[in-house]
Write a protein that holds these residues in place. Structure first.
Motif, PDB file in Angstrom:
ATOM      1  N   PHE A  41     -11.096  21.346  20.590  1.00 60.20           N
ATOM      2  CA  PHE A  41     -11.840  20.113  20.372  1.00 60.20           C
ATOM      3  C   PHE A  41     -13.305  20.320  20.703  1.00 60.20           C
ATOM      4  O   PHE A  41     -13.644  21.124  21.572  1.00 60.20           O
ATOM      5  CB  PHE A  41     -11.289  18.993  21.257  1.00 60.20           C
ATOM      6  N   ALA A  42     -14.159  19.550  20.059  1.00 57.26           N
ATOM      7  CA  ALA A  42     -15.578  19.558  20.398  1.00 57.26           C
ATOM      8  C   ALA A  42     -15.763  18.845  21.727  1.00 57.26           C
ATOM      9  O   ALA A  42     -14.954  18.003  22.113  1.00 57.26           O
ATOM     10  CB  ALA A  42     -16.377  18.842  19.313  1.00 57.26           C
ATOM     11  N   ARG A  43     -16.829  19.171  22.432  1.00 52.37           N
ATOM     12  CA  ARG A  43     -17.169  18.455  23.659  1.00 52.37           C
ATOM     13  C   ARG A  43     -17.971  17.222  23.275  1.00 52.37           C
ATOM     14  O   ARG A  43     -18.812  17.272  22.384  1.00 52.37           O
ATOM     15  CB  ARG A  43     -17.985  19.341  24.582  1.00 52.37           C
ATOM     16  N   LEU A  44     -17.704  16.129  23.980  1.00 57.32           N
ATOM     17  CA  LEU A  44     -18.383  14.870  23.657  1.00 57.32           C
ATOM     18  C   LEU A  44     -18.592  14.066  24.923  1.00 57.32           C
ATOM     19  O   LEU A  44     -17.657  13.905  25.717  1.00 57.32           O
ATOM     20  CB  LEU A  44     -17.544  14.071  22.652  1.00 57.32           C
ATOM     21  N   LEU A  45     -19.777  13.552  25.105  1.00 57.83           N
ATOM     22  CA  LEU A  45     -20.086  12.710  26.256  1.00 57.83           C
ATOM     23  C   LEU A  45     -19.188  11.480  26.238  1.00 57.83           C
ATOM     24  O   LEU A  45     -19.181  10.715  25.282  1.00 57.83           O
ATOM     25  CB  LEU A  45     -21.559  12.288  26.230  1.00 57.83           C
ATOM     26  N   VAL A  58     -21.683  11.016  34.078  1.00 59.84           N
ATOM     27  CA  VAL A  58     -21.597  11.893  32.907  1.00 59.84           C
ATOM     28  C   VAL A  58     -20.175  12.419  32.787  1.00 59.84           C
ATOM     29  O   VAL A  58     -19.742  13.245  33.587  1.00 59.84           O
ATOM     30  CB  VAL A  58     -22.601  13.064  33.013  1.00 59.84           C
ATOM     31  N   ALA A  59     -19.447  11.908  31.797  1.00 62.78           N
ATOM     32  CA  ALA A  59     -18.054  12.308  31.586  1.00 62.78           C
ATOM     33  C   ALA A  59     -17.978  13.369  30.500  1.00 62.78           C
ATOM     34  O   ALA A  59     -18.425  13.153  29.372  1.00 62.78           O
ATOM     35  CB  ALA A  59     -17.213  11.101  31.196  1.00 62.78           C
ATOM     36  N   LEU A  60     -17.409  14.513  30.836  1.00 58.89           N
ATOM     37  CA  LEU A  60     -17.207  15.605  29.883  1.00 58.89           C
ATOM     38  C   LEU A  60     -15.899  15.335  29.168  1.00 58.89           C
ATOM     39  O   LEU A  60     -14.821  15.483  29.736  1.00 58.89           O
ATOM     40  CB  LEU A  60     -17.155  16.942  30.637  1.00 58.89           C
ATOM     41  N   GLY A  61     -15.974  14.889  27.913  1.00 55.30           N
ATOM     42  CA  GLY A  61     -14.780  14.487  27.197  1.00 55.30           C
ATOM     43  C   GLY A  61     -14.539  15.294  25.942  1.00 55.30           C
ATOM     44  O   GLY A  61     -15.312  16.184  25.592  1.00 55.30           O
ATOM     45  N   LEU A  62     -13.446  14.959  25.268  1.00 58.25           N
ATOM     46  CA  LEU A  62     -13.072  15.637  24.030  1.00 58.25           C
ATOM     47  C   LEU A  62     -13.560  14.841  22.825  1.00 58.25           C
ATOM     48  O   LEU A  62     -13.390  13.633  22.766  1.00 58.25           O
ATOM     49  CB  LEU A  62     -11.553  15.779  23.935  1.00 58.25           C
ATOM     50  N   GLY A  63     -14.117  15.544  21.885  1.00 57.10           N
ATOM     51  CA  GLY A  63     -14.526  14.945  20.630  1.00 57.10           C
ATOM     52  C   GLY A  63     -13.489  15.223  19.560  1.00 57.10           C
ATOM     53  O   GLY A  63     -12.304  15.386  19.851  1.00 57.10           O
TER      54      GLY A  63
END
Length: 135
Positions: A41-45, A58-63
């Motif tokens: 998955f891409a990284r997404l804020l 700042v949450a490091l989430g899945l895109g």
């Protein structure tokens, strides 16, 4: 169901071996196939709606899903210590997200999320301070 007068009582049904074996406590085992499917998955804020538990915003989430591949399962089934999930500092999260999203997209998304995330963290801090919430 009532029996008719003079009728013998029914003997209990014999249990099959399968039933009795299933009822006996046994050690459970997990078996894995030799190949696994890996989704990248891409990284997404803020992707996935996560909120950091360290008090930062700042949450490091899945895109979106970027690719799916298949590979052989390696090792003894236990993750190596360096394969375990580790804490990512807020500075590293920002750096990773800017690199993945691009500086402009990151800044735009941060502008949308900053107020809500700050407010949410303040609510968390207030709830943690309120002794009534701990009873």
């Amino acid at each position: 169901m009532p029996r008719a007068e003079g009728q013998k009582p029914r003997s209990p049904r014999p249990t099959s071996r399968r039933r009795s074996a299933a009822a006996a406590p046994t050690a459970r085992r997990v078996h894995f196939h030799g190949r696994v499917e890996v989704c990248e998955f891409a990284r997404l804020l803020g992707g996935g709606g996560g909120v950091p538990t360290d008090g930062t915003c700042v949450a490091l989430g899945l895109g979106p899903k970027m690719r799916v591949s298949s590979t052989h399962l390696e090792g003894n089934g236990r993750p190596a210590e360096d394969d375990m999930a580790t804490y990512v500092t807020v500075d590293d999260r920002v750096r990773l997200l800017r690199a993945a999203m691009g500086p402009e997209a990151y800044s735009e998304e941060w502008g949308r999320q900053r107020v809500d995330m700050t407010r949410l963290q303040r609510f968390r801090w207030a709830a943690a301070e309120d002794e009534a919430d701990w009873l």
